[in-house]
Design a protein around this motif. Structure first.
Motif, PDB file in Angstrom:
ATOM      1  N   LEU A  59       0.807  -1.212   0.000  1.00 27.38           N
ATOM      2  CA  LEU A  59       0.000   0.000   0.000  1.00 27.38           C
ATOM      3  C   LEU A  59       0.843   1.266   0.000  1.00 27.38           C
ATOM      4  O   LEU A  59       1.993   1.273   0.454  1.00 27.38           O
ATOM      5  N   ASP A  60       0.217   2.350  -0.470  1.00 28.26           N
ATOM      6  CA  ASP A  60       0.815   3.683  -0.408  1.00 28.26           C
ATOM      7  C   ASP A  60       0.103   4.575   0.595  1.00 28.26           C
ATOM      8  O   ASP A  60       0.617   5.643   0.953  1.00 28.26           O
ATOM      9  N   GLY A  61      -1.088   4.169   1.032  1.00 24.77           N
ATOM     10  CA  GLY A  61      -1.841   4.962   1.989  1.00 24.77           C
ATOM     11  C   GLY A  61      -2.940   4.135   2.626  1.00 24.77           C
ATOM     12  O   GLY A  61      -3.327   3.078   2.113  1.00 24.77           O
ATOM     13  N   LEU A  62      -3.446   4.596   3.773  1.00 28.38           N
ATOM     14  CA  LEU A  62      -4.459   3.863   4.538  1.00 28.38           C
ATOM     15  C   LEU A  62      -5.580   4.801   4.936  1.00 28.38           C
ATOM     16  O   LEU A  62      -5.334   5.902   5.432  1.00 28.38           O
ATOM     17  N   ILE A  63      -6.824   4.350   4.718  1.00 28.54           N
ATOM     18  CA  ILE A  63      -8.005   5.044   5.232  1.00 28.54           C
ATOM     19  C   ILE A  63      -8.704   4.113   6.221  1.00 28.54           C
ATOM     20  O   ILE A  63      -9.075   2.990   5.863  1.00 28.54           O
ATOM     21  N   VAL A  64      -8.840   4.573   7.460  1.00 29.44           N
ATOM     22  CA  VAL A  64      -9.602   3.837   8.471  1.00 29.44           C
ATOM     23  C   VAL A  64     -11.002   4.423   8.472  1.00 29.44           C
ATOM     24  O   VAL A  64     -11.203   5.598   8.799  1.00 29.44           O
ATOM     25  N   THR A  65     -11.971   3.631   8.069  1.00 30.81           N
ATOM     26  CA  THR A  65     -13.330   4.104   7.832  1.00 30.81           C
ATOM     27  C   THR A  65     -14.153   4.135   9.116  1.00 30.81           C
ATOM     28  O   THR A  65     -13.717   3.673  10.180  1.00 30.81           O
ATOM     29  N   PRO A 108       0.961   7.671   4.781  1.00 33.25           N
ATOM     30  CA  PRO A 108      -0.171   8.581   4.931  1.00 33.25           C
ATOM     31  C   PRO A 108      -1.422   7.859   5.442  1.00 33.25           C
ATOM     32  O   PRO A 108      -1.786   6.786   4.952  1.00 33.25           O
ATOM     33  N   VAL A 109      -2.065   8.473   6.436  1.00 29.38           N
ATOM     34  CA  VAL A 109      -3.244   7.899   7.080  1.00 29.38           C
ATOM     35  C   VAL A 109      -4.344   8.948   7.135  1.00 29.38           C
ATOM     36  O   VAL A 109      -4.101  10.107   7.490  1.00 29.38           O
ATOM     37  N   LEU A 110      -5.559   8.529   6.774  1.00 29.87           N
ATOM     38  CA  LEU A 110      -6.747   9.354   6.942  1.00 29.87           C
ATOM     39  C   LEU A 110      -7.756   8.556   7.751  1.00 29.87           C
ATOM     40  O   LEU A 110      -8.176   7.471   7.345  1.00 29.87           O
ATOM     41  N   GLY A 111      -8.140   9.074   8.913  1.00 27.49           N
ATOM     42  CA  GLY A 111      -9.145   8.438   9.757  1.00 27.49           C
ATOM     43  C   GLY A 111     -10.467   9.164   9.613  1.00 27.49           C
ATOM     44  O   GLY A 111     -10.519  10.400   9.728  1.00 27.49           O
ATOM     45  N   ILE A 112     -11.541   8.417   9.378  1.00 28.25           N
ATOM     46  CA  ILE A 112     -12.856   9.008   9.141  1.00 28.25           C
ATOM     47  C   ILE A 112     -13.828   8.553  10.226  1.00 28.25           C
ATOM     48  O   ILE A 112     -14.010   7.347  10.440  1.00 28.25           O
ATOM     49  N   CYS A 113     -14.444   9.496  10.911  1.00 29.06           N
ATOM     50  CA  CYS A 113     -15.450   9.240  11.941  1.00 29.06           C
ATOM     51  C   CYS A 113     -14.898   8.298  13.018  1.00 29.06           C
ATOM     52  O   CYS A 113     -14.043   8.693  13.790  1.00 29.06           O
ATOM     53  N   GLY A 114     -15.334   7.047  13.058  1.00 32.40           N
ATOM     54  CA  GLY A 114     -14.762   6.116  14.020  1.00 32.40           C
ATOM     55  C   GLY A 114     -13.273   5.913  13.810  1.00 32.40           C
ATOM     56  O   GLY A 114     -12.531   5.630  14.757  1.00 32.40           O
ATOM     57  N   GLY A 115     -12.815   6.065  12.562  1.00 30.13           N
ATOM     58  CA  GLY A 115     -11.384   5.974  12.279  1.00 30.13           C
ATOM     59  C   GLY A 115     -10.608   7.115  12.907  1.00 30.13           C
ATOM     60  O   GLY A 115      -9.455   6.950  13.315  1.00 30.13           O
ATOM     61  N   GLU A 116     -11.228   8.302  12.989  1.00 31.44           N
ATOM     62  CA  GLU A 116     -10.614   9.435  13.685  1.00 31.44           C
ATOM     63  C   GLU A 116     -10.517   9.151  15.166  1.00 31.44           C
ATOM     64  O   GLU A 116      -9.500   9.446  15.819  1.00 31.44           O
TER      65      GLU A 116
END
Length: 236
Positions: A59-65, A108-116
């Protein structure tokens, strides 16, 4: 042509019953569309902690949904659990493995809602287990309108990476009954008018941002800017 960075998105999971007589994964289409629309290549990540590093190698990046469940209070040192708290322990275990592995690589990491919220906990923070208890006169953070419509405004704090990307204010949707309480080693980057923390980041990393809203609905132009900046960081 520049190669599209490969972005892993964590899945939701349900036990057998309902859609299938076997356990199943699911994730809304707009999570994938948002990544692909901004130049990434989205793939889904199963809940297999043992293979987290093997996936991250690709991977090059991760999104925790996000999802309709909560982080186990035991992970941030609280032994009592509010009656509204709903756990998905296998999902959280897997997401933590992906998140910690990505952070160790400075991916690079982006956390969204519960991921935040999980990002904040991973950075030493704690959560309000139920916002109405902590902010009895606060806003309604579980909006009843469609999530393509804004629920309230947030202030983006100066001096943060998020502010540099999206500016001083955003209109956001809202679908959460928990929120960051203590931010630990993270830096707060967004606050709702009632004082609820709406975002955190780790400025010591290449790109490590969590937002409490769902930017994949593109309620505000800042949502596009956030995805564009995340994908750009995955190219670097």
């Amino acid at each position: 042509m520049k190669k599209r960075p490969l972005i892993g998105l964590t899945l939701d999971a349900e036990p057998e019953g309902g859609w299938s007589k076997y356990p199943w994964y699911a994730l809304r289409q707009n999570y994938f569309d948002a990544v692909n629309r901004h130049g990434g290549l989205a793939i889904a990540l199963p809940h297999d902690s043992a293979l987290a590093n093997a996936y991250l190698d690709q991977l090059d990046g991760l999104i925790v949904t996000g999802g309709a469940f909560d982080v186990d209070p035991g992970l941030y040192g609280e032994h009592e659990r509010h009656e509204t708290v709903l756990l998905k322990e296998d999902r959280t275990t897997a997401e933590l493995a992906f998140l910690k592995g990505a952070m160790a690589r400075d991916m690079p990491v982006l956390g969204i809602c519960g991921g935040e919220q999980l990002l904040a906990v991973a950075l030493g923070g704690t959560l309000h287990q139920h916002i109405p208890d902590a902010f009895p006169a606060g806003l309604e953070h579980e909006q009843k309108t469609m999530h393509y419509a804004p629920a309230h405004e947030v202030e983006i704090l100066q001096g943060t990476r998020l502010h540099a990307i999206v500016g001083a204010r955003m209109q956001v949707n809202s679908s959460h009954h928990q929120a960051v309480r203590r931010h630990g080693h993270a830096k707060i980057n967004a606050i709702a008018p009632d004082g609820v923390i709406e975002g955190v980041e780790d400025p010591s990393r290449k790109f490590c941002i969590g937002v409490q809203w769902h930017p994949e609905y593109f309620v505000d132009p800042g949502d596009h800017a956030l995805y564009a900046a995340f994908i750009q960081a995955c190219h670097e």
